[in-house]
Each structure stands twice: as structure tokens, then as C-alpha cells.
Motif scaffolding. Structure first.
Motif, short mmCIF file in Angstrom:
data_model
loop_
_atom_site.label_atom_id
_atom_site.label_comp_id
_atom_site.label_asym_id
_atom_site.label_seq_id
_atom_site.Cartn_x
_atom_site.Cartn_y
_atom_site.Cartn_z
N UNK A 1 0.85 -1.18 0.00
CA UNK A 1 0.00 0.00 0.00
C UNK A 1 0.89 1.24 0.00
N UNK A 2 0.59 2.12 -0.96
CA UNK A 2 1.35 3.37 -1.05
C UNK A 2 0.86 4.33 0.03
N UNK A 3 1.80 4.85 0.81
CA UNK A 3 1.47 5.85 1.82
C UNK A 3 2.48 6.99 1.74
N UNK A 4 1.97 8.19 1.95
CA UNK A 4 2.80 9.39 1.93
C UNK A 4 2.51 10.19 3.18
N UNK A 5 3.55 10.76 3.76
CA UNK A 5 3.37 11.59 4.95
C UNK A 5 4.17 12.87 4.77
N UNK A 6 3.46 13.97 4.70
CA UNK A 6 4.09 15.28 4.55
C UNK A 6 4.22 15.94 5.91
N UNK A 7 5.30 16.67 6.10
CA UNK A 7 5.52 17.38 7.35
C UNK A 7 6.44 18.56 7.10
N UNK A 8 6.60 19.39 8.13
CA UNK A 8 7.54 20.50 8.04
C UNK A 8 6.91 21.87 7.93
N UNK A 9 5.60 21.93 7.84
CA UNK A 9 4.93 23.21 7.76
C UNK A 9 5.03 23.99 9.06
N UNK A 10 4.65 25.25 9.01
CA UNK A 10 4.69 26.08 10.19
C UNK A 10 4.41 27.52 9.86
N UNK A 11 4.63 28.38 10.83
CA UNK A 11 4.42 29.82 10.69
C UNK A 11 5.78 30.50 10.54
N UNK A 12 5.93 31.24 9.46
CA UNK A 12 7.16 31.97 9.22
C UNK A 12 6.82 33.38 8.76
N UNK B 1 7.87 6.16 -9.29
CA UNK B 1 6.67 6.98 -9.33
C UNK B 1 7.01 8.43 -9.70
N UNK B 2 6.03 9.11 -10.21
CA UNK B 2 6.09 10.56 -10.36
C UNK B 2 5.66 11.16 -9.02
N UNK B 3 6.48 12.04 -8.48
CA UNK B 3 6.18 12.68 -7.20
C UNK B 3 5.90 14.16 -7.44
N UNK B 4 4.85 14.64 -6.86
CA UNK B 4 4.49 16.04 -7.02
C UNK B 4 4.24 16.71 -5.68
N UNK B 5 4.45 18.00 -5.67
CA UNK B 5 4.06 18.84 -4.53
C UNK B 5 2.96 19.79 -5.01
N UNK B 6 1.92 19.89 -4.22
CA UNK B 6 0.79 20.75 -4.51
C UNK B 6 0.52 21.63 -3.30
N UNK C 1 0.70 19.60 -0.02
CA UNK C 1 0.53 18.16 -0.13
C UNK C 1 1.61 17.58 -1.05
N UNK C 2 2.03 16.37 -0.74
CA UNK C 2 2.80 15.62 -1.71
C UNK C 2 1.92 14.50 -2.25
N UNK C 3 2.23 14.09 -3.46
CA UNK C 3 1.41 13.10 -4.13
C UNK C 3 2.27 12.22 -5.01
N UNK C 4 1.77 11.02 -5.29
CA UNK C 4 2.50 10.06 -6.12
C UNK C 4 1.59 9.55 -7.22
N UNK C 5 2.17 9.39 -8.39
CA UNK C 5 1.42 8.86 -9.52
C UNK C 5 2.29 7.95 -10.35
#
Length: 121
Positions: free
Chosen positions: A1-12, A32-37, A92-96
Motif C-alpha cells: 500500500x502506497x502511503x505518503x506523509x508530509x511534514x515541516x509546515x509552520x508559521x514563518x 513513481x512521479x512525485x508532485x508537490x501541490x 501536499x505531496x502526491x504520487x502517480x
């Protein structure tokens, strides 16, 4: 099962930098093709960058955002420099499987949960 976990956001503050991480499991990033949205309130989800053997950037982030990878950690990063208030959004990150003809959300099959970036002026 493909799973993705994005992190690192915050207030700047405007002009500062952040690095987002996207950790994948259940697949090899190289296959896979990896994208950031990102998606700001009331706006459509916007493609920022996608990468496979090639990497393309949206004009809105070209020169400020850079996608890098750590194959050993199965992680892709989005280095964001010179952030602006208009960069405020959930990222978001995504995979295709396929490169596709454009960079649209429907071209990606699996998504991480999103991480909020807030840039104050």
C-alpha cells in the motif's frame, strides 16, 4: 500500500525559508512521479512541482522552491525560500504512475495528509 506523509509546515515571516518533507512507504520513489501541490482557502489545488526522471516547476515558484530527494530515506523534500504571504496554504505531496501531459491533481493516485504553511507579512 502506497502511503505518503508530509511534514515541516509552520508559521514563518515573509522572506524566510521552510523545508517540507514527504516520506513514502510501500513503494519506491524512483518508480513513481512525485508532485508537490498546495491549496489555499477558497482556491483550487495548485501543482508546484513534479519530478520523475525530469523535474518541472510552476512559474509561481520557479527560482524560489526546489525539490530534492534522499533515496535511502525514501523522502522527497520541498525547499522553499523567500516565502511570501501568498504562499500560505496547505501543502501536499502526491504520487502517480504516469508522467501525464500536465500537472493536475487527477494525474496523481496517492496523497499525503497535507501540512499547513503560514507566511506572515
Amino acid at each position: 500500500e502506497v502511503q505518503l506523509q508530509a511534514s515541516g509546515g509552520g508559521l514563518v515571516q515573509a522572506g524566510e525559508s521552510l523545508r517540507l518533507s514527504c516520506v513514502g512507504s510501500g513503494f519506491a520513489f524512483d518508480e513513481y512521479v512525485i508532485g508537490w501541490f498546495r491549496q489555499a482557502p477558497g482556491r483550487a489545488r495548485e501543482c508546484l512541482v513534479k519530478s520523475a526522471s525530469d523535474t518541472i516547476y510552476a512559474d509561481s515558484v520557479k527560482g524560489r522552491f526546489t525539490m530534492t530527494s534522499d533515496k535511502d530515506k525514501n523522502t522527497r523534500y520541498l525547499q522553499m525560500n523567500n516565502l511570501k504571504p501568498e504562499d500560505t496554504a496547505v501543502y501536499y505531496c502526491a504520487a502517480g504512475i504516469d508522467w501525464g501531459s500536465d500537472c493536475k491533481p487527477y494525474e496523481f493516485d496517492d496523497w499525503g495528509q497535507g501540512t499547513l504553511v503560514t507566511v506572515s507579512s
